[in-house]
Design a protein around this motif. Structure first.
Motif, PDB file in Angstrom:
ATOM      1  N   VAL A  82       0.810  -1.221   0.000  1.00  0.00           N
ATOM      2  CA  VAL A  82       0.000   0.000   0.000  1.00  0.00           C
ATOM      3  C   VAL A  82       0.842   1.270   0.000  1.00  0.00           C
ATOM      4  O   VAL A  82       0.284   2.371  -0.021  1.00  0.00           O
ATOM      5  CB  VAL A  82      -0.959   0.023   1.208  1.00  0.00           C
ATOM      6  CG1 VAL A  82      -1.980  -1.103   1.100  1.00  0.00           C
ATOM      7  CG2 VAL A  82      -0.195  -0.075   2.528  1.00  0.00           C
ATOM      8  N   GLY A  83       2.149   1.152   0.017  1.00  0.00           N
ATOM      9  CA  GLY A  83       3.004   2.338   0.014  1.00  0.00           C
ATOM     10  C   GLY A  83       4.464   1.950   0.011  1.00  0.00           C
ATOM     11  O   GLY A  83       4.810   0.764   0.063  1.00  0.00           O
ATOM     12  N   ALA A  84       5.339   2.954  -0.057  1.00  0.00           N
ATOM     13  CA  ALA A  84       6.776   2.670  -0.088  1.00  0.00           C
ATOM     14  C   ALA A  84       7.567   3.932   0.220  1.00  0.00           C
ATOM     15  O   ALA A  84       7.025   5.055   0.229  1.00  0.00           O
ATOM     16  CB  ALA A  84       7.178   2.099  -1.447  1.00  0.00           C
ATOM     17  N   TRP A  85       8.866   3.724   0.476  1.00  0.00           N
ATOM     18  CA  TRP A  85       9.815   4.799   0.680  1.00  0.00           C
ATOM     19  C   TRP A  85      10.867   4.746  -0.429  1.00  0.00           C
ATOM     20  O   TRP A  85      11.081   3.696  -1.041  1.00  0.00           O
ATOM     21  CB  TRP A  85      10.507   4.650   2.042  1.00  0.00           C
ATOM     22  CG  TRP A  85       9.634   4.962   3.209  1.00  0.00           C
ATOM     23  CD1 TRP A  85       9.574   6.123   3.911  1.00  0.00           C
ATOM     24  CD2 TRP A  85       8.679   4.100   3.844  1.00  0.00           C
ATOM     25  NE1 TRP A  85       8.646   6.042   4.926  1.00  0.00           N
ATOM     26  CE2 TRP A  85       8.074   4.797   4.915  1.00  0.00           C
ATOM     27  CE3 TRP A  85       8.259   2.783   3.608  1.00  0.00           C
ATOM     28  CZ2 TRP A  85       7.109   4.258   5.742  1.00  0.00           C
ATOM     29  CZ3 TRP A  85       7.275   2.240   4.423  1.00  0.00           C
ATOM     30  CH2 TRP A  85       6.706   2.963   5.481  1.00  0.00           C
ATOM     31  N   HIS A  86      11.513   5.875  -0.686  1.00  0.00           N
ATOM     32  CA  HIS A  86      12.594   5.903  -1.667  1.00  0.00           C
ATOM     33  C   HIS A  86      13.800   5.144  -1.124  1.00  0.00           C
ATOM     34  O   HIS A  86      14.189   5.307   0.042  1.00  0.00           O
ATOM     35  CB  HIS A  86      12.999   7.349  -1.967  1.00  0.00           C
ATOM     36  CG  HIS A  86      11.926   8.135  -2.668  1.00  0.00           C
ATOM     37  ND1 HIS A  86      11.608   7.938  -3.988  1.00  0.00           N
ATOM     38  CD2 HIS A  86      11.089   9.112  -2.215  1.00  0.00           C
ATOM     39  CE1 HIS A  86      10.626   8.756  -4.340  1.00  0.00           C
ATOM     40  NE2 HIS A  86      10.296   9.488  -3.273  1.00  0.00           N
ATOM     41  N   GLY A  87      14.403   4.291  -1.959  1.00  0.00           N
ATOM     42  CA  GLY A  87      15.539   3.501  -1.537  1.00  0.00           C
ATOM     43  C   GLY A  87      16.815   4.325  -1.417  1.00  0.00           C
ATOM     44  O   GLY A  87      16.931   5.424  -1.986  1.00  0.00           O
TER      45      GLY A  87
ATOM     46  N   SER B 202      12.032   0.933  -1.652  1.00  0.00           N
ATOM     47  CA  SER B 202      12.492   0.056  -0.582  1.00  0.00           C
ATOM     48  C   SER B 202      12.668   0.878   0.695  1.00  0.00           C
ATOM     49  O   SER B 202      13.398   1.889   0.684  1.00  0.00           O
ATOM     50  CB  SER B 202      13.826  -0.597  -0.953  1.00  0.00           C
ATOM     51  OG  SER B 202      14.251  -1.471   0.060  1.00  0.00           O
ATOM     52  N   PRO B 203      12.010   0.493   1.786  1.00  0.00           N
ATOM     53  CA  PRO B 203      11.107  -0.654   1.950  1.00  0.00           C
ATOM     54  C   PRO B 203       9.703  -0.375   1.419  1.00  0.00           C
ATOM     55  O   PRO B 203       9.369   0.758   1.085  1.00  0.00           O
ATOM     56  CB  PRO B 203      11.090  -0.860   3.459  1.00  0.00           C
ATOM     57  CG  PRO B 203      11.284   0.518   4.016  1.00  0.00           C
ATOM     58  CD  PRO B 203      12.232   1.202   3.072  1.00  0.00           C
ATOM     59  N   VAL B 204       8.897  -1.449   1.395  1.00  0.00           N
ATOM     60  CA  VAL B 204       7.501  -1.380   0.947  1.00  0.00           C
ATOM     61  C   VAL B 204       6.594  -1.561   2.152  1.00  0.00           C
ATOM     62  O   VAL B 204       6.842  -2.419   2.999  1.00  0.00           O
ATOM     63  CB  VAL B 204       7.208  -2.457  -0.119  1.00  0.00           C
ATOM     64  CG1 VAL B 204       5.743  -2.407  -0.537  1.00  0.00           C
ATOM     65  CG2 VAL B 204       8.108  -2.285  -1.329  1.00  0.00           C
ATOM     66  N   LEU B 205       5.550  -0.750   2.232  1.00  0.00           N
ATOM     67  CA  LEU B 205       4.584  -0.844   3.331  1.00  0.00           C
ATOM     68  C   LEU B 205       3.518  -1.883   2.985  1.00  0.00           C
ATOM     69  O   LEU B 205       2.912  -1.826   1.909  1.00  0.00           O
ATOM     70  CB  LEU B 205       3.930   0.518   3.579  1.00  0.00           C
ATOM     71  CG  LEU B 205       2.960   0.623   4.764  1.00  0.00           C
ATOM     72  CD1 LEU B 205       3.659   0.307   6.081  1.00  0.00           C
ATOM     73  CD2 LEU B 205       2.325   2.015   4.822  1.00  0.00           C
ATOM     74  N   LEU B 206       3.288  -2.813   3.901  1.00  0.00           N
ATOM     75  CA  LEU B 206       2.348  -3.910   3.672  1.00  0.00           C
ATOM     76  C   LEU B 206       1.165  -3.806   4.631  1.00  0.00           C
ATOM     77  O   LEU B 206       1.320  -3.369   5.778  1.00  0.00           O
ATOM     78  CB  LEU B 206       3.040  -5.260   3.862  1.00  0.00           C
ATOM     79  CG  LEU B 206       4.240  -5.535   2.957  1.00  0.00           C
ATOM     80  CD1 LEU B 206       4.909  -6.840   3.364  1.00  0.00           C
ATOM     81  CD2 LEU B 206       3.805  -5.595   1.495  1.00  0.00           C
ATOM     82  N   ALA B 207      -0.001  -4.251   4.150  1.00  0.00           N
ATOM     83  CA  ALA B 207      -1.224  -4.141   4.940  1.00  0.00           C
ATOM     84  C   ALA B 207      -2.007  -5.441   4.899  1.00  0.00           C
ATOM     85  O   ALA B 207      -1.803  -6.298   4.026  1.00  0.00           O
ATOM     86  CB  ALA B 207      -2.092  -2.994   4.413  1.00  0.00           C
TER      87      ALA B 207
ATOM     88  N   VAL C  45       0.677  -2.854   8.390  1.00  0.00           N
ATOM     89  CA  VAL C  45       1.223  -3.718   9.434  1.00  0.00           C
ATOM     90  C   VAL C  45       2.728  -3.527   9.610  1.00  0.00           C
ATOM     91  O   VAL C  45       3.223  -3.400  10.713  1.00  0.00           O
ATOM     92  CB  VAL C  45       0.923  -5.205   9.117  1.00  0.00           C
ATOM     93  CG1 VAL C  45       1.606  -6.127  10.126  1.00  0.00           C
ATOM     94  CG2 VAL C  45      -0.570  -5.461   9.115  1.00  0.00           C
ATOM     95  N   CYS C  46       3.481  -3.522   8.490  1.00  0.00           N
ATOM     96  CA  CYS C  46       4.935  -3.512   8.602  1.00  0.00           C
ATOM     97  C   CYS C  46       5.571  -3.044   7.305  1.00  0.00           C
ATOM     98  O   CYS C  46       4.919  -2.942   6.265  1.00  0.00           O
ATOM     99  CB  CYS C  46       5.451  -4.920   8.944  1.00  0.00           C
ATOM    100  SG  CYS C  46       5.090  -6.131   7.655  1.00  0.00           S
TER     101      CYS C  46
END
Length: 853
Positions: free
Chosen positions: A681-686, A695-700, A712-713
């Motif tokens: 559902v989202g991410a940050w710039h590596g 990277s990393p990727v937000l998971l739900a 969640v993480c």
């Protein structure tokens, strides 16, 4: 990367149902520019270019609260007049029979009102004024006319229920709304009950049927443009501001006026229109489908347009899951007067309430008294029995049409007899509960005997076979874990089953639970799941088969007319092995049949541990542990310190994760005993080597009660460089899949990603354990009043192409895993995923359906 439609988070089950949309493209194409707007000849299905009048000017991004100009169809020299065939209001003539008893709920064409063009503009936003539907069913006035007497149920009534459902998170209100909706239809228009069940479930037919809506997003986009006059860019701005196609349709129509007042849409007509869309095939089908969609949207009033488009887009967004619908159906039947159901209900029925008992409880409820009266207790007891019955029948025979017919012909009392487990109709499979170690398995089962079986890396398959009555030609069906018919995918297995019927003249019918695994045709050695996924998904010819398979059988639930669900596993297993020995046809290309490799606990723990090591070293995923005989196990001690024992049956339990079936995967066996199906559902710039990648990727995971996703993480492990590059291309910043603003309904809690992803994929994720987190809000209040749950050391396994968003893991499952690991690991008591992980490169990307039981 996967590109598929975004389904509703609210539909059943669970489990993958029959798809409402089979070729739905990504919503990035939803508002693709349409160079020519057309009006359609519904008979020929061919478009002819025709002006609609001046295009609306939309200023959504420049002025807050601005509204589009109204289309003045009276200024158009050739205004488009829509007639909604099959969607007109049906009025009853004096002396006519009550429509509720009409088989189809329709009157003759001569009884339909004649609609004539009327100059002027007619408000299409007006909605009927229905009574509140989320109230307690015992105080809901069922005798009040919900719509004009002796007329079919209007679609606006169902939309009234959908609006109520989407506006609440309360399970009580959801059940009340569904119960009152279904009870109203039972009382005032029975023919609308079945279409409503399917529309509430966001599907058209049972999951094993071949009925697919097959409507692309471009068809919906063009239809909205055609009836509203909005440009593609204006629609896109609407979508960017709302993120929901239904909201776009509602806004696009909000200021449109028509030349004539269109008759109300009917529930039966809307459902039949969707079936007509599904039937449109061949050349010109897209134009035919678009014409039907336009007619529905033109006739839609107010909220109807929102939920029509959400239905077409398979994104209903209400909190009505399959279980809630079944519970509501049972309660509605208990409360429905016997004469409505045909007068065949016994006065002493254990399921149906009598008119007197229901009236007595309603009087108590109307006075606001606490429901401790014996009449209330009796009614609630009938609720409980009826709910269990309806759910039990459905998981064995998941077909609303058959269930509704059974109810109208015999009520709840004879429902199990009229709608039994049937060869050719898949039942929901039993599912296994995850475990973390052999120690945990022995702790759970104690001294109860069990068998350990290889958990093969293949595709779960339910095989149905029945000998023909006339020509003795067996009928064979193969169903997936999600009940989809995949018979044409495995002609080699169909041929295998027919050979077995020839070899066993006494065999009449059976249902076998099994695992299909790719094998080496020479020595029968197991191959990987990736090999199996290379087979075509349907319409396979024997001559085209390049990947040989073996059917590893592990359970028998039906044999020669006898249902075996209630028998202990030891008996079912013995019957399976004696009646279906290993079989290898001498015909070229035919599949093989064998039994799963196994070891019984009665051989001693050393034998089980040795068998476990064999599983670890093999191509299997681990072990399935199955209780052989029914028994009792000790529960956790109560607050008073007393140990209680509860029964643990070794029966086959459809659609349940039971402790009688435990799965022990070899990966991360000292960590989590199961993987999670999560949504990016989202991410940050590596940074560093990963600069330019996400990277990393937000998971739900899913919060089904609130109809949303909950973060969640963060995950940055398990991705290959190739996958990173594909992810960047698929989630390119500024595209319809990636935004710097949270356009999609996701609760990110304390996580603040650089970009947000459009939720439409499901990834399989494995972690070390579940931890309490001050950042995550997942399962907040379920395990802690101040902290949610997070996944420690998450690692990407593969994209689950076979799973829809509604089949992603839930917060309830996450909480269950956390509770199950307590006392097993010191790390379970705290800590969060800090994202400081080492990547593990993957050589291949797995992309097909696998077993999950």
């Amino acid at each position: 990367m996967s590109k598929r439609a975004q389904p509703s988070l609210s539909s059943s089950s669970q489990q993958k149902r029959a798809k409402l949309v089979s070729d739905q493209s990504s919503l990035k194409d939803f508002f693709r520019s349409s160079p020519t707007l057309t009006s359609h000849d519904s008979a020929a299905g061919k478009g002819k270019s025709k002006a609609l009048g001046p295009e609306l000017v939309e200023q959504l991004n420049t002025k807050k609260g601005a509204t589009p100009e109204v289309i003045d169809l009276t200024s158009d020299p050739e205004p488009t007049i829509y007639r909604v065939s099959g969607c007109e209001t049906l009025s009853a003539t004096p002396g006519q029979a009550d429509v509720r008893d009409s088989p189809g709920g329709a009157l003759d064409a001569s009884d339909r009102p004649s609609w004539k063009p009327v100059l002027g503009k007619h408000d299409i936003t007006a909605q009927p004024n229905y009574q509140p539907i989320g109230v307690d069913p015992l105080v809901y006035d069922i005798q009040k006319f919900p719509w004009p007497a002796n007329t079919p149920a209007p679609y606006s009534f169902l939309v009234h229920a959908l609006v109520t459902l989407s506006g609440t998170r309360s399970r009580i209100v959801i059940l009340n709304t569904l119960t009152n909706t279904l009870r109203t239809l039972l009382n005032w228009h029975r023919p609308s009950l079945l279409p409503s069940l399917y529309l509430l479930s966001n599907c058209l037919s049972p999951p094993y049927s071949l009925v697919e809506l097959g409507i692309g997003s471009s068809v919906i986009s063009k239809a909205i443009q055609h009836i509203s006059g909005l440009s593609s860019s204006a629609l896109r701005r609407l979508y960017n501001s709302s993120g929901d196609p239904g909201d776009v349709a509602f806004e696009a129509k909000s200021n449109v006026r028509t030349l004539i007042p269109h008759p109300p849409l009917l529930i039966t007509a809307v459902y039949n229109s969707l079936l007509n869309i599904a039937k449109s095939k061949g050349q010109g089908a897209a134009n035919q489908k678009q014409a039907i969609v336009e007619k529905l949207l033109v006739a839609a009033k107010g909220e109807e347009s929102r939920y029509l488009v959400r239905t077409l887009s398979q994104n209903l967004r209400v909190g009505a899951v399959r279980t809630s619908i079944l519970i509501a159906l049972a309660r509605a039947l208990v409360l429905t007067s016997p004469h409505i159901l045909g007068g065949f209900v016994r006065e002493d029925s254990p399921y149906h309430g009598t008119s007197q008992s229901v009236s007595a409880v309603q009087s108590i409820a109307a006075e606001g008294k606490k429901a401790f009266d014996p009449a209330c207790d009796e009614l609630h007891e009938k609720f409980t029995k009826a709910e269990a019955l309806v759910k039990r029948v459905f998981v064995r025979h998941p077909n609303y049409e058959h269930i509704v017919a059974g109810l109208f012909n015999g009520g709840l009392d004879s429902l199990e007899v009229r709608v039994p487990l049937t060869v050719g109709i898949p039942l929901h499979p039993t599912l296994g509960s995850p475990t973390r170690s052999l120690d945990e398995i022995y702790d759970r089962l104690g001294d109860l005997p069990f068998v350990a079986e290889f958990k093969y890396d293949g595709q779960r398959a339910q095989i149905h076979g029945v000998r023909g009555v006339k020509d003795d030609n067996p009928s064979v069906h193969i169903f997936s874990r999600h009940l989809e018919d995949m018979t044409t995918k495995y002609p080699d297995i169909v041929h295998l089953v027919r050979c077995i019927f020839e070899d066993q003249p006494q065999l009449q019918s059976f249902i076998i639970d099994s695992e299909i695994v790719a094998i080496d045709p020479g020595d029968g050695g197991l191959k990987s799941f990736q090999e199996l996924s290379n087979r075509a998904r349907k319409d396979v010819e024997m001559s085209d088969i390049k990947i040989s398979v073996c059917v590893f059988t592990f359970d028998l639930v039906y044999l020669d007319g006898e249902v075996l669900l209630a028998r202990p596993f030891r008996e079912r297993r013995s019957l399976l092995r004696s009646r279906f020995p290993p079989f290898l046809s001498c015909d070229k290309g035919a599949g093989r049949l064998d039994h799963v490799e196994s070891c019984e606990s009665e051989n001693g723990r050393d034998a089980i541990e040795e068998f476990w090591q064999k599983a670890v070293e093999s191509r299997s995923e681990g072990l399935m542990i199955k209780l052989l005989d029914s028994g009792t196990i000790q529960e956790d001690r109560t607050q008073k310190g007393n140990a209680r024992r509860k029964p643990l049956p070794a029966t086959y339990e459809p659609d349940k994760r039971t402790s009688a079936w435990l799965k022990l995967k070899k990966d991360y066996v000292v960590g989590l005993g199961d993987t999670l199906d999560m949504v990016p559902v989202g991410a940050w710039h590596g940074n560093g080597r990963k600069a330019g990648w996400w990277s990393p990727v937000l998971l739900a995971v899913r919060d089904s009660s609130n109809d949303c996703l909950v973060a969640v993480c963060k995950c940055m492990s398990g991705f290959s460089d190739t996958f990173y590059k594909e992810m960047v291309a698929h989630y390119s910043e500024g595209s319809d899949n990636c935004s710097t603003q949270p356009l999609w309904r996701t609760d990110t809690g304390g996580f603040r990603p650089d970009v947000y992803f459009r939720p439409h994929e499901v990834w399989e994720i494995r972690g070390a354990d579940i931890t309490l987190s001050p950042v995550s809000l997942a399962a907040l209040g379920m395990v802690s009043s101040s902290r949610g749950l997070s996944l420690r050391f998450p690692r990407f396994i593969k994209t689950r192409e076979d799973k829809l968003l509604e089949q992603a893991s839930t917060v309830d499952f996450l909480a269950q895993m956390w509770k199950g690991q307590q006392g097993k690991s010191a790390t379970a008591q705290g800590g969060t995923d800090d994202g400081d992980l080492v990547d593990v490169e993957l050589d291949t990307e797995e992309v097909a359906e696998e077993s999950d039981y």
